[in-house]
Design a protein around this motif. Structure first.
Motif, PDB file in Angstrom:
ATOM      1  N   MET A  41      38.233  84.522  30.168  1.00  0.00           N
ATOM      2  CA  MET A  41      37.106  84.304  29.984  1.00  0.00           C
ATOM      3  C   MET A  41      36.961  83.246  29.522  1.00  0.00           C
ATOM      4  SD  MET A  41      34.894  86.470  27.249  1.00  0.00           S
ATOM      5  CE  MET A  41      35.293  88.626  28.014  1.00  0.00           C
ATOM      6  N   PRO A  42      36.093  82.004  30.028  1.00  0.00           N
ATOM      7  CA  PRO A  42      36.403  80.753  29.281  1.00  0.00           C
ATOM      8  C   PRO A  42      35.801  81.166  27.948  1.00  0.00           C
ATOM      9  CG  PRO A  42      34.436  80.732  30.807  1.00  0.00           C
ATOM     10  CD  PRO A  42      35.090  82.145  30.744  1.00  0.00           C
ATOM     11  N   LEU A  43      35.940  80.368  26.357  1.00  0.00           N
ATOM     12  CA  LEU A  43      35.979  79.609  25.324  1.00  0.00           C
ATOM     13  C   LEU A  43      34.176  80.360  25.503  1.00  0.00           C
ATOM     14  CD1 LEU A  43      36.607  80.629  22.431  1.00  0.00           C
ATOM     15  CD2 LEU A  43      36.615  77.801  22.622  1.00  0.00           C
ATOM     16  N   HIS A  44      33.626  79.463  26.745  1.00  0.00           N
ATOM     17  CA  HIS A  44      31.593  79.480  25.465  1.00  0.00           C
ATOM     18  C   HIS A  44      31.112  80.606  26.151  1.00  0.00           C
ATOM     19  CE1 HIS A  44      27.711  78.325  26.129  1.00  0.00           C
ATOM     20  NE2 HIS A  44      27.617  78.681  26.814  1.00  0.00           N
ATOM     21  N   ALA A  45      32.163  81.905  27.492  1.00  0.00           N
ATOM     22  CA  ALA A  45      32.099  83.167  27.958  1.00  0.00           C
ATOM     23  C   ALA A  45      31.664  84.185  26.605  1.00  0.00           C
ATOM     24  CB  ALA A  45      32.166  83.617  28.398  1.00  0.00           C
ATOM     25  N   VAL A  46      33.273  83.678  25.761  1.00  0.00           N
ATOM     26  CA  VAL A  46      33.498  84.258  24.003  1.00  0.00           C
ATOM     27  C   VAL A  46      32.576  84.363  23.668  1.00  0.00           C
ATOM     28  CG1 VAL A  46      35.516  85.124  22.616  1.00  0.00           C
ATOM     29  CG2 VAL A  46      35.541  83.857  25.268  1.00  0.00           C
ATOM     30  N   SER A  47      32.324  83.134  23.211  1.00  0.00           N
ATOM     31  CA  SER A  47      31.375  83.075  22.151  1.00  0.00           C
ATOM     32  C   SER A  47      29.544  83.228  22.229  1.00  0.00           C
ATOM     33  CB  SER A  47      30.631  81.234  21.693  1.00  0.00           C
ATOM     34  OG  SER A  47      31.138  80.214  22.732  1.00  0.00           O
ATOM     35  N   GLU A  48      29.333  83.001  23.596  1.00  0.00           N
ATOM     36  CA  GLU A  48      27.363  82.960  23.855  1.00  0.00           C
ATOM     37  C   GLU A  48      27.642  85.346  24.696  1.00  0.00           C
ATOM     38  OE1 GLU A  48      25.640  81.308  23.069  1.00  0.00           O
ATOM     39  OE2 GLU A  48      26.769  79.741  22.290  1.00  0.00           O
ATOM     40  N   LEU A  49      28.308  84.978  25.169  1.00  0.00           N
ATOM     41  CA  LEU A  49      28.296  86.509  25.463  1.00  0.00           C
ATOM     42  C   LEU A  49      28.256  88.103  25.103  1.00  0.00           C
ATOM     43  CD1 LEU A  49      28.815  86.157  29.142  1.00  0.00           C
ATOM     44  CD2 LEU A  49      26.755  86.170  28.021  1.00  0.00           C
ATOM     45  N   ILE A  50      29.753  87.734  24.154  1.00  0.00           N
ATOM     46  CA  ILE A  50      31.114  88.382  23.543  1.00  0.00           C
ATOM     47  C   ILE A  50      31.065  88.685  21.965  1.00  0.00           C
ATOM     48  CG2 ILE A  50      32.948  89.677  23.369  1.00  0.00           C
ATOM     49  CD1 ILE A  50      32.483  89.537  26.783  1.00  0.00           C
ATOM     50  N   MET A  51      30.883  88.010  21.130  1.00  0.00           N
ATOM     51  CA  MET A  51      31.140  88.197  20.189  1.00  0.00           C
ATOM     52  C   MET A  51      29.874  88.704  19.611  1.00  0.00           C
ATOM     53  SD  MET A  51      34.077  87.040  19.713  1.00  0.00           S
ATOM     54  CE  MET A  51      34.109  87.452  17.585  1.00  0.00           C
ATOM     55  N   ARG A  52      28.760  87.806  19.802  1.00  0.00           N
ATOM     56  CA  ARG A  52      27.654  88.629  19.321  1.00  0.00           C
ATOM     57  C   ARG A  52      27.015  89.635  18.973  1.00  0.00           C
ATOM     58  NH1 ARG A  52      23.128  85.234  21.961  1.00  0.00           N
ATOM     59  NH2 ARG A  52      24.506  83.593  21.575  1.00  0.00           N
ATOM     60  N   ARG A  53      27.897  90.924  19.959  1.00  0.00           N
ATOM     61  CA  ARG A  53      27.810  92.022  20.704  1.00  0.00           C
ATOM     62  C   ARG A  53      29.016  93.135  20.546  1.00  0.00           C
ATOM     63  NH1 ARG A  53      25.030  93.617  26.125  1.00  0.00           N
ATOM     64  NH2 ARG A  53      24.774  95.460  24.673  1.00  0.00           N
ATOM     65  N   LEU A  54      29.721  92.009  19.888  1.00  0.00           N
ATOM     66  CA  LEU A  54      31.199  92.429  19.820  1.00  0.00           C
ATOM     67  C   LEU A  54      31.175  94.214  18.992  1.00  0.00           C
ATOM     68  CD1 LEU A  54      34.173  93.133  20.802  1.00  0.00           C
ATOM     69  CD2 LEU A  54      34.636  91.543  18.704  1.00  0.00           C
ATOM     70  N   PRO A  55      30.539  93.477  17.410  1.00  0.00           N
ATOM     71  CA  PRO A  55      30.366  94.616  16.960  1.00  0.00           C
ATOM     72  C   PRO A  55      30.049  95.880  16.961  1.00  0.00           C
ATOM     73  CG  PRO A  55      29.634  92.513  15.613  1.00  0.00           C
ATOM     74  CD  PRO A  55      29.358  92.098  16.965  1.00  0.00           C
ATOM     75  N   GLU A  56      28.827  95.936  17.789  1.00  0.00           N
ATOM     76  CA  GLU A  56      28.605  97.067  18.433  1.00  0.00           C
ATOM     77  C   GLU A  56      28.894  97.903  19.309  1.00  0.00           C
ATOM     78  OE1 GLU A  56      23.999  98.529  21.045  1.00  0.00           O
ATOM     79  OE2 GLU A  56      24.609  96.344  20.644  1.00  0.00           O
ATOM     80  N   SER A  80      32.033  97.784  19.314  1.00  0.00           N
ATOM     81  CA  SER A  80      33.711  98.320  19.045  1.00  0.00           C
ATOM     82  C   SER A  80      32.791  99.350  18.672  1.00  0.00           C
ATOM     83  CB  SER A  80      34.045  97.588  17.993  1.00  0.00           C
ATOM     84  OG  SER A  80      34.622  96.384  18.372  1.00  0.00           O
ATOM     85  N   THR A  81      32.228  99.578  17.769  1.00  0.00           N
ATOM     86  CA  THR A  81      31.654 101.322  17.203  1.00  0.00           C
ATOM     87  C   THR A  81      31.008 101.957  18.276  1.00  0.00           C
ATOM     88  OG1 THR A  81      30.680  99.528  15.658  1.00  0.00           O
ATOM     89  CG2 THR A  81      29.689 101.843  15.817  1.00  0.00           C
ATOM     90  N   ARG A  82      30.796 101.625  19.241  1.00  0.00           N
ATOM     91  CA  ARG A  82      31.068 102.640  19.943  1.00  0.00           C
ATOM     92  C   ARG A  82      31.710 103.140  21.364  1.00  0.00           C
ATOM     93  NH1 ARG A  82      25.315 100.766  24.677  1.00  0.00           N
ATOM     94  NH2 ARG A  82      24.916 100.599  23.160  1.00  0.00           N
ATOM     95  N   TYR A  83      32.653 101.982  21.424  1.00  0.00           N
ATOM     96  CA  TYR A  83      34.204 102.815  22.431  1.00  0.00           C
ATOM     97  C   TYR A  83      35.156 101.826  21.197  1.00  0.00           C
ATOM     98  CZ  TYR A  83      30.632 102.681  25.677  1.00  0.00           C
ATOM     99  OH  TYR A  83      29.383 102.773  26.704  1.00  0.00           O
ATOM    100  N   PRO A  84      35.020 102.937  19.900  1.00  0.00           N
ATOM    101  CA  PRO A  84      36.629 102.695  19.381  1.00  0.00           C
ATOM    102  C   PRO A  84      37.747 102.647  19.793  1.00  0.00           C
ATOM    103  CG  PRO A  84      35.612 104.193  18.938  1.00  0.00           C
ATOM    104  CD  PRO A  84      34.502 103.699  20.250  1.00  0.00           C
ATOM    105  N   ALA A  85      38.079 103.369  21.015  1.00  0.00           N
ATOM    106  CA  ALA A  85      39.463 103.828  20.863  1.00  0.00           C
ATOM    107  C   ALA A  85      39.360 102.934  22.689  1.00  0.00           C
ATOM    108  CB  ALA A  85      39.668 105.645  21.635  1.00  0.00           C
TER     109      ALA A  85
END
Length: 315
Positions: free
Chosen positions: A119-134, A136-141
């Motif tokens: 994905m483009p870097l903008h999608a990483v910052s706007e879509l992924i990073m803000r929800r990544l902790p949740e 990773s917690t839900r799917y740690p494997a």
């Protein structure tokens, strides 16, 4: 399919039978991984083996086939013409084998294993990073491997499970799931810039302004895409500064170095705070936002299904 195509396919099938009879399947896996990653060391990291083992596997494979499959330089490793043909034929089947093993493994538990998304870097910052902790917690494997690139990769040849791109950039044969709301770009500048330059009101006025331009990884310089009353135009703006990322362009615009054309959600806080001012808003229409795309619903791994269900856009 004409006779020439059939003959070509049969030649490659015969080659694969020769390969499977005389070498280990693991050597073919190593070749595909090197071709996808572009280096012996990166392939070794992905496969969890020593670089020397990668080199040995490739040498043995090329010796068995009597073909040079990879062109090596000090900076990169790329498939030769013969290597590219082999990669086209075997990358898909090997990926399906990997999916089959993953499905069997994951069926006994929660989604797991490596998941590669481009994905483009903008999608990483706007879509992924803000929800990544949740996530990773839900799917740690799940081992999430994000490839940030503005280049539209062939996700099958690059070894990625899926990608995220703007809807207008998707290929027709891809399955797409909306991952973000409709977006638009805005032309903005700092109050300090407009203190020295009159605000533009029409695309032709941009010729008199210093515009901060963006150069993509491919080398292409972005032309500002504007539209008003159904009339769309692409403007080749001019300016003394070129930058590779939206975040850097935003910073330069805040410093008063010129006009910038940026995603609205990126600059909304600066606009509210008065650090940036919008001009020519009537020329900035909404367009299709980001989508998760992938080749087929057939044999979708549970890890990919979990990623899509989690990051899909919900109104």
């Amino acid at each position: 399919m004409n006779n020439d195509d059939k003959a070509c396919n049969q030649d490659w099938l015969n080659l694969l039978f020769r390969l499977m009879n005389r070498t280990e399947l693991s050597q073919l896996v190593v070749f595909v991984t090197v071709a996808q990653t572009g280096s012996f060391r990166a392939a070794a990291d992905r496969l969890g083996i020593a670089p020397s083992a990668v080199s040995h596997a490739i040498s043995m494979l090329e010796e068995h086939l009597g073909l040079r499959l990879l062109a090596r330089t000090t900076r990169s490793t790329r498939p030769t013409e013969e290597g590219s043909r082999l990669l086209t034929r075997v990358a898909g089947p090997l990926a399906e084998i990997e999916v089959g093993f993953a499905e069997v493994t994951e069926a006994a538990g929660s989604p797991s294993g490596p998941l590669r998304i481009t994905m483009p870097l903008h999608a990483v910052s706007e879509l992924i990073m803000r929800r990544l902790p949740e996530f990773s917690t839900r799917y740690p494997a799940i081992e999430l491997d994000i490839r940030a690139s503005d280049i539209l990769e062939n996700i099958i040849e690059s070894g990625c499970d899926a990608g995220i791109r703007l809807g207008e950039s998707l290929e027709a044969d891809m399955i797409a799931v909306r991952a973000g709301s409709p977006q638009r770009g805005l032309i903005v500048g700092a109050p300090a810039y407009f203190a020295k330059h009159p605000a533009p009101t029409h695309p032709r006025d941009l010729a008199a302004h210093n515009c901060i331009r963006r150069r993509f990884e491919s080398g292409r310089i972005y032309r500002w895409e504007l539209e008003h009353d159904g009339h769309a135009i692409s403007v080749e703006v001019k300016g003394n500064l070129l930058l590779p990322q939206q975040e850097l362009i935003q910073h330069a615009a805040r410093d008063g170095l010129g006009l910038a054309f940026l995603f609205e959600e990126t600059v909304s806080s600066d606009i509210r705070a008065g650090r940036l001012v919008v001009v020519m808003e009537e020329w900035c229409p909404f367009f299709d936002g980001f989508h998760i795309y992938y080749p087929s619903r057939r044999q979708m791994r549970p890890a990919l299904r979990a990623f899509i269900d989690f990051f899909r856009y919900r109104t």
